[in-house]
Write a protein that holds these residues in place. Structure first.
Motif, PDB file in Angstrom:
ATOM      1  N   TRP A 414      29.924  23.019 -40.535  1.00 53.31           N
ATOM      2  CA  TRP A 414      29.164  23.995 -41.315  1.00 53.31           C
ATOM      3  C   TRP A 414      30.048  24.612 -42.400  1.00 53.31           C
ATOM      4  CZ3 TRP A 414      24.103  25.971 -41.136  1.00 53.31           C
ATOM      5  CH2 TRP A 414      23.907  27.145 -41.859  1.00 53.31           C
ATOM      6  N   PHE A 421      29.866  22.998 -51.126  1.00 49.07           N
ATOM      7  CA  PHE A 421      28.823  23.522 -52.008  1.00 49.07           C
ATOM      8  C   PHE A 421      29.365  24.625 -52.913  1.00 49.07           C
ATOM      9  CE2 PHE A 421      25.489  21.636 -49.219  1.00 49.07           C
ATOM     10  CZ  PHE A 421      24.835  20.960 -50.230  1.00 49.07           C
ATOM     11  N   MET A 433      28.441  14.544 -44.303  1.00 45.37           N
ATOM     12  CA  MET A 433      27.335  14.342 -43.369  1.00 45.37           C
ATOM     13  C   MET A 433      27.192  12.872 -43.001  1.00 45.37           C
ATOM     14  SD  MET A 433      26.340  17.216 -42.752  1.00 45.37           S
ATOM     15  CE  MET A 433      26.058  18.866 -43.294  1.00 45.37           C
ATOM     16  N   THR A 486      32.640  32.765 -32.684  1.00 44.62           N
ATOM     17  CA  THR A 486      33.618  32.250 -33.636  1.00 44.62           C
ATOM     18  C   THR A 486      34.578  33.335 -34.114  1.00 44.62           C
ATOM     19  OG1 THR A 486      32.143  32.687 -35.470  1.00 44.62           O
ATOM     20  CG2 THR A 486      32.012  30.524 -34.466  1.00 44.62           C
TER      21      THR A 486
ATOM     22  N   VAL B  67      28.451  33.142 -37.261  1.00 38.08           N
ATOM     23  CA  VAL B  67      29.361  33.228 -38.391  1.00 38.08           C
ATOM     24  C   VAL B  67      28.838  34.411 -39.178  1.00 38.08           C
ATOM     25  CG1 VAL B  67      30.191  32.012 -40.443  1.00 38.08           C
ATOM     26  CG2 VAL B  67      29.584  30.719 -38.407  1.00 38.08           C
ATOM     27  N   ILE B  70      25.185  34.901 -40.279  1.00 35.11           N
ATOM     28  CA  ILE B  70      24.326  33.953 -39.579  1.00 35.11           C
ATOM     29  C   ILE B  70      24.221  34.347 -38.117  1.00 35.11           C
ATOM     30  CG2 ILE B  70      24.053  31.562 -38.890  1.00 35.11           C
ATOM     31  CD1 ILE B  70      25.512  30.796 -41.398  1.00 35.11           C
ATOM     32  N   PHE B 134      18.868  28.970 -39.250  1.00 37.82           N
ATOM     33  CA  PHE B 134      19.987  28.513 -38.425  1.00 37.82           C
ATOM     34  C   PHE B 134      19.566  28.411 -36.961  1.00 37.82           C
ATOM     35  CE2 PHE B 134      23.683  29.221 -35.749  1.00 37.82           C
ATOM     36  CZ  PHE B 134      24.567  28.296 -36.262  1.00 37.82           C
ATOM     37  N   PHE B 137      17.344  25.567 -36.459  1.00 38.95           N
ATOM     38  CA  PHE B 137      18.046  24.286 -36.477  1.00 38.95           C
ATOM     39  C   PHE B 137      18.737  24.014 -35.143  1.00 38.95           C
ATOM     40  CE2 PHE B 137      21.741  21.598 -37.444  1.00 38.95           C
ATOM     41  CZ  PHE B 137      21.077  20.525 -37.996  1.00 38.95           C
ATOM     42  N   LEU B 179      20.590  19.488 -42.392  1.00 35.15           N
ATOM     43  CA  LEU B 179      21.744  20.381 -42.331  1.00 35.15           C
ATOM     44  C   LEU B 179      22.312  20.614 -43.732  1.00 35.15           C
ATOM     45  CD1 LEU B 179      23.657  22.031 -40.668  1.00 35.15           C
ATOM     46  CD2 LEU B 179      24.979  19.997 -40.186  1.00 35.15           C
ATOM     47  N   THR B 180      22.382  19.544 -44.526  1.00 33.30           N
ATOM     48  CA  THR B 180      22.866  19.705 -45.896  1.00 33.30           C
ATOM     49  C   THR B 180      21.985  20.695 -46.651  1.00 33.30           C
ATOM     50  OG1 THR B 180      23.431  17.377 -45.762  1.00 33.30           O
ATOM     51  CG2 THR B 180      23.637  18.406 -47.908  1.00 33.30           C
ATOM     52  N   VAL B 182      20.115  23.032 -45.421  1.00 35.42           N
ATOM     53  CA  VAL B 182      20.256  24.388 -44.880  1.00 35.42           C
ATOM     54  C   VAL B 182      21.527  25.041 -45.419  1.00 35.42           C
ATOM     55  CG1 VAL B 182      20.648  25.709 -42.780  1.00 35.42           C
ATOM     56  CG2 VAL B 182      18.931  23.925 -42.801  1.00 35.42           C
ATOM     57  N   ILE B 183      22.624  24.277 -45.407  1.00 33.28           N
ATOM     58  CA  ILE B 183      23.881  24.873 -45.889  1.00 33.28           C
ATOM     59  C   ILE B 183      23.791  25.147 -47.395  1.00 33.28           C
ATOM     60  CG2 ILE B 183      26.371  24.576 -46.056  1.00 33.28           C
ATOM     61  CD1 ILE B 183      26.288  22.859 -43.603  1.00 33.28           C
ATOM     62  N   TRP B 184      23.151  24.245 -48.096  1.00 34.14           N
ATOM     63  CA  TRP B 184      22.938  24.456 -49.529  1.00 34.14           C
ATOM     64  C   TRP B 184      22.159  25.763 -49.740  1.00 34.14           C
ATOM     65  CZ3 TRP B 184      19.992  20.405 -53.065  1.00 34.14           C
ATOM     66  CH2 TRP B 184      20.021  20.838 -54.395  1.00 34.14           C
ATOM     67  N   PHE B 186      21.933  28.283 -47.768  1.00 30.89           N
ATOM     68  CA  PHE B 186      22.761  29.444 -47.408  1.00 30.89           C
ATOM     69  C   PHE B 186      23.750  29.758 -48.521  1.00 30.89           C
ATOM     70  CE2 PHE B 186      26.471  31.308 -45.188  1.00 30.89           C
ATOM     71  CZ  PHE B 186      25.860  32.477 -44.785  1.00 30.89           C
ATOM     72  N   THR B 187      24.312  28.710 -49.131  1.00 30.09           N
ATOM     73  CA  THR B 187      25.302  28.943 -50.179  1.00 30.09           C
ATOM     74  C   THR B 187      24.685  29.636 -51.389  1.00 30.09           C
ATOM     75  OG1 THR B 187      26.285  26.868 -49.444  1.00 30.09           O
ATOM     76  CG2 THR B 187      27.177  27.842 -51.442  1.00 30.09           C
ATOM     77  N   LEU B 192      19.617  33.101 -44.442  1.00 29.72           N
ATOM     78  CA  LEU B 192      18.715  32.047 -43.971  1.00 29.72           C
ATOM     79  C   LEU B 192      17.524  32.658 -43.263  1.00 29.72           C
ATOM     80  CD1 LEU B 192      21.250  29.410 -42.645  1.00 29.72           C
ATOM     81  CD2 LEU B 192      19.735  29.167 -44.588  1.00 29.72           C
TER      82      LEU B 192
END
Lengths: 509, 487
Positions: A414, A421, A433, A486, B67, B70, B134, B137, B179-180, B182-184, B186-187, B192
């Motif tokens: 993650w 990104f 990925m 974490t 995190v 999240i 998140f 997912f 996942l890509t 979702v992370i995109w 979030f960025t 989320l």
């Protein structure tokens, strides 16, 4: 009066923690040889290793705020004396190394019984502690030459530890010999690099080196030194085209050694690489474009795809895991190459997460090998059902290796993709990925063999004795736990990454 | 009982059932009884949530932070609540049916089977109540993993191969695309959380919206949008109760539910309409609807035919989201309940036929209707609901989707829906026709009434009745769902 004295003693001991961290395991090694008794040896080793673990935790909580501890060995002030310098980055790595060492020891107590003749058990134990000392010292020290000394201590003991696998399979000898040659070349390159730095700056203290390099700017000697250091450490890290020694060493070493090395040896080397890249040399040093973009990114991508692809076709589980390690090192390098806080924290957090995960996997496979006699897929048929707890540990850590959500590996992935990104490198994000799909394939292959094939009829396998089972389950549990909590891993990694990117200031101040 | 307790109970009780199955693996009746009680309690706790919250939205219940930024957190909103009600309610019936099926069919490893089943239900509850992408997912992947052993249950080479396809497609699409994406998200959005109206507006260049949507659509492999639909027929090697609850209700609905969630709460219906980002998806969904129906007609294996029918019906929901109108989204939401009720009936009937006479192919169904009138009657009612004829629940979905299509100015979609209904008639009704009107060719069949065991034929009869009842309560469901699209 007595109370005061103990308090004074405790305070003094607190001050000496950075040294004790390394000295206790070091002194335990000769003690073990002198003791000569198998049980006693293990008790000494375990106590020494556990105290190193406690110390590293005590150190970590002191530096979590981004500060650092500077310890002068023998009271000699740096840069003349040897300095130990602990910040969030090396405290975390120390915690990993001493933690894995402590957990592997009880496992080794049982597992070496079937792998090494009894007469050599205490020697094994002493070597193990020397290896631990070397790794801890490499990470704790703030003196560049001291890194080399400890690197050699750990390497030499590792060669022997790998060679001990020869009692089961003579190929361990060639594996150890390979590793000896490659490791020595790496160490030589590293020391040549140090020599050049010494030539250019006249100092070996890392903080002092950082200051002087920043002052005088770059010149050919400093750049050549940089190249030697990166390549030398790259060999120990097993950066993709320099990985040749790793698969055989991990495959033929005794199970406990494989588990310990996979989780710690390459990780300590990555730490040294990080330290030199970011603390001794400033990130602004002109390595950024060349080393990171043109060398690290292609090689890490190659590792992620080629090594994973090779792993898919292995017939030996230990060798498969070894290739998977090379691929995972690719992820760590990629995170470094991102050159932002998120990417560096991804590398650091993956270093810990992967260490825990891989150790659990090697332990689980080792326990199965005890019954099957070999680590070939054909010999592991249906063992997951015969050894339910070992199988469960392998499933949990296998999922973490893939990076399924709710596991440690997922957190690493993650953060790494997030970093990609942030830099706008979306092709790299997709590459990460895609390469993790290869991990799905090789891990799933293992699951299918363990659960969906029939065990041989005369199979007597059952879960291993508790000293092996508990460490394995602890680490497998940790690879799940670290996917949810974490704070310790990612939190510390962020502090460490910020410190690294603040450049040599994080070192010198 | 307060809402948070009920909400956590709905996720924990299935895990109790799982533990019960592991502890009392050898005592059949005790084990299955405990699971039954747990299923009822799970349903009851979802109903408590319903009575507390109604069609409103609850506060967010934060479990813990993973995190920074999240969390694993839960929140009740109408769409998720509807999904939870459907899944937990049908679990009770499927469990009863599953006990009858597994015993009647002499399957092995009952305890393992019901244990993984319970984990899957727990994951569905978590997914339905997830308050951010998140959390969703995480449960999405748990659902994939916990259903893998169910697909591979028989352990035959065929089952292993099917399970591999199942796992391979669901896992790889979710990792590479979802996942890509979702992370995109979030960025660029920094959060989320599911938020009405979406979280993307203003954070992303309009030209990139269709790309991001593509990552989600292809990432949600469980929604079985072509070309990532192959896992669904592959999963049919699983015992029929799995096909019935998981691959007609829980797993596939988890997919389209996620699709609706991202459409409504990540992108926002209005944002999709403004940017026109979902138009390509509308065509793709329309294509999936028609193409899957055509493939279904060519399948002689009953379960395979139903699987392709499911692919086609799921695309209705994706279509509803892609229309980017309120009515479309409502129609999609309603389809979750309507299709679940209809399709579970059909699958249970297929299993009933298999348990009683071991017939799996449509061409072997001659004369079976006369000796199994209840099963075939239920199959008929279920089919009519899938086709979308009144007075059966499925008809309202088509009505709402057509209204939605007109709102969106895409009249052509009406034609697609009508054509799809005709195709449904063509592949579903001949099965019933064969059963009732063709004389039996298999001479070994009995000549008089001889149904499957009670536990196997009763559940489909109940769900078939359910599709009729739903026709009359569709207005209630529509009102219940209305808040998700109101401004």
């Amino acid at each position: 009066m007595a109370v005061d004295e103990t308090e004074v003693l405790a305070r003094t001991l607190m001050d000496h923690l950075p040294a004790l961290q390394v000295v206790i395991p070091l002194m335990s090694a000769p003690l073990i040889v002198l003791a000569g008794n198998r049980k006693l040896a293990w008790i000494i080793a375990f106590i020494a290793s556990a105290s190193a673990f406690v110390i590293s935790y005590a150190l970590l909580i002191q530096v979590l705020d981004g500060s650092y501890i500077s310890y002068w060995m023998g009271g000699w002030a740096p840069p003349l004396g040897i300095e130990y310098r602990i910040d969030a980055l090396n405290a975390l790595v120390l915690l990993l190394i001493s933690g894995i060492g402590t957990i592997v020891l009880p496992y080794a107590y049982e597992s070496v019984k079937t792998e090494i003749p009894k007469s050599q058990h205490t020697l094994f134990c002493a070597l193990f502690m020397l290896c631990l000392t070397g790794l801890l010292g490499m990470v704790a020290t703030g003196d560049a030459f001291n890194v080399f000394v400890f690197l050699e201590i750990s390497s030499l003991s590792t060669y022997v530890l790998v060679a001990l696998g020869a009692h089961k399979n003579p190929r361990a000898l060639t594996a150890a010999y390979d590793y000896l040659i490659m490791g020595t070349i790496g160490a030589t390159f590293f020391v040549i690099g140090l020599g050049m730095l010494y030539m250019a700056t006249g100092t070996l203290n890392m903080a002092d080196l950082a200051d002087r390099i920043a002052d005088q700017g770059t010149n050919r000697t400093i750049r050549a030194g940089f190249a030697f250091i990166v390549v030398g450490m790259g060999l120990k890290v097993a950066i993709y085209p320099l990985h040749h020694w790793l698969p055989n060493a991990y495959t033929f070493a005794p199970s406990a050694v494989s588990a310990f090395l996979a989780a710690t040896a390459t990780k300590a080397a990555i730490y040294v690489l990080l330290r030199f890249l970011f603390s001794v040399y400033n990130p602004a040093f002109d390595f950024a474009d060349w080393t990171l973009y043109i060398i690290f990114i292609p090689f890490s991508l190659a590792a992620m795809f080629v090594a994973s692809f090779v792993a898919v076709f292995q017939t030996n589980v230990k060798r498969m895991l070894a290739y998977s390690s090379i691929a995972q090192i690719g992820y760590m390098l990629l995170g470094i190459a991102m050159l932002n806080v998120t990417g560096l924290s991804a590398s650091i957090v993956h270093l810990v997460n992967h260490g825990v995960t891989k150790a659990a996997l090697f332990m689980g496979v080792g326990a199965m090998v005890m019954y099957s006699g070999s680590a070939f897929f054909n010999d592991l048929n249906g063992l997951g059902r015969k050894m339910p707890l070992t199988g469960a540990a392998l499933v949990a850590s296998g999922l973490s290796l893939i990076g399924v959500p709710g596991t440690a590996g997922f957190i690493s992935k993650w953060v790494l993709v997030q970093a990609a990104f942030e830099n706008g490198w979306w092709l790299i994000a997709i590459a990460i990925m895609l390469s993790s799909l290869l991990a799905v394939i090789y891990v799933w292959r293992m699951f299918e063999v363990l659960y969906l094939t029939a065990p041989s009829e005369d199979c007597t396998a059952k879960d291993p004795p508790l000293p092996m089972l508990i460490p394995m389950l602890l680490l497998a549990g940790a690879s799940i736990w670290l996917g949810f909590d974490t704070d310790l891993t990612l939190g510390t990694a962020r502090v460490a990454a910020e410190g690294l990117l603040a450049g040599s200031a994080g070192m010198a101040q | 009982m307060d809402t948070s307790t009920a909400l956590y109970l709905s996720m924990l009780i299935p895990l109790v059932a799982m533990a019960g199955n592991m502890v009392w693996a050898k005592q059949d009746n005790l084990r299955d009884g405990i699971t039954f009680i747990c299923a009822v309690l799970t349903f009851a706790s979802v109903l408590v949530v319903l009575s507390n919250i109604g069609s409103g939205t609850s506060q967010e219940y934060k479990l813990f932070e993973v995190v920074s930024g999240i969390d694993i957190a839960f929140k009740v909103e109408p769409l998720g609540l509807l999904f939870a009600i459907v899944a937990s309610g049908l679990w009770i019936l499927t469990h009863v049916y599953g006990v009858g099926y597994m015993r009647g069919n002499n399957e092995k490893h009952h305890a393992r089977f019901f244990a993984y089943f319970a984990i899957a239900i727990s994951a569905v509850m978590g997914l339905a109540f997830a308050s951010n992408m998140f959390t969703l997912f995480v449960f999405y992947e748990i659902l994939t993993l916990s259903t893998y052993p169910l697909v591979a249950h028989k352990g035959t080479p065929e089952a292993i191969k099917g399970a591999r396809t199942y796992m391979g497609i669901l896992m790889s699409t979710s990792i590479v695309f979802l996942l890509t994406g979702v992370i995109w998200t979030f960025t660029i959005a920094g959060t989320l959380d599911f938020t009405k109206g979406g979280i993307l507006a203003g954070n992303i260049a309009p030209a990139l919206v269709p790309v991001l949507l593509g990552f989600y659509v292809f990432g949600i492999g469980k929604a079985a949008i072509m070309p990532f639909h192959r896992w669904l027929p592959a999963a049919m090697v699983a015992p029929t109760p799995v096909s019935a609850l998981l691959h007609a209700v829980a797993v596939v609905k988890a997919g389209v539910f996620t699709m609706l969630k991202i459409g409504i709460y990540i992108f926002g219906i209005d944002f999709l309409a403004e940017t026109g980002a979902s138009e390509w998806l509308m065509w793709l969904a329309a294509y999936t609807i028609i193409a899957a129906s055509v493939v279904a007609m060519t399948k002689d294996n009953l379960k395979a035919r139903l699987a392709y029918s499911t692919i086609s019906q799921l695309a209705y929901i994706t279509l509803g989201m892609a229309l980017a109108t309120s009515m479309g989204a409502l129609g999609g939401g309603m389809q979750i309940a309507m299709h679940a009720m209809g399709k579970i009936t059909l699958f249970m009937c297929a299993g009933s036929i298999y348990v009683a006479y071991h017939k799996t192919e449509v061409s072997q169904m001659q004369g079976l209707g006369r000796i199994m009138p209840i099963t075939f009657g239920a199959f008929l009612i279920g089919s009519l609901s899938i086709i979308g004829l009144p007075p059966l629940g499925g008809s309202w979905v088509k009505f709402l989707l057509m209204v939605g299509a007109v709102d969106a100015g895409k009249q052509v979609i009406i034609g697609v829906l009508m054509l799809s209904s005709l195709l449904n008639v063509a592949y579903l009704l001949p099965i019933v026709g064969r059963g009732f009107f063709r004389p039996a060719t298999d001479k070994s069949l009995p000549t008089k009434f001889a149904e499957a065991p009670l536990l196997v034929w009763l559940p489909p009869a109940i769900t078939a009745t359910g599709t009729i009842i739903l026709f009359f309560y569709a207005g209630g469901i529509q009102d219940f769902l209305a808040p998700i699209v109101s401004n």
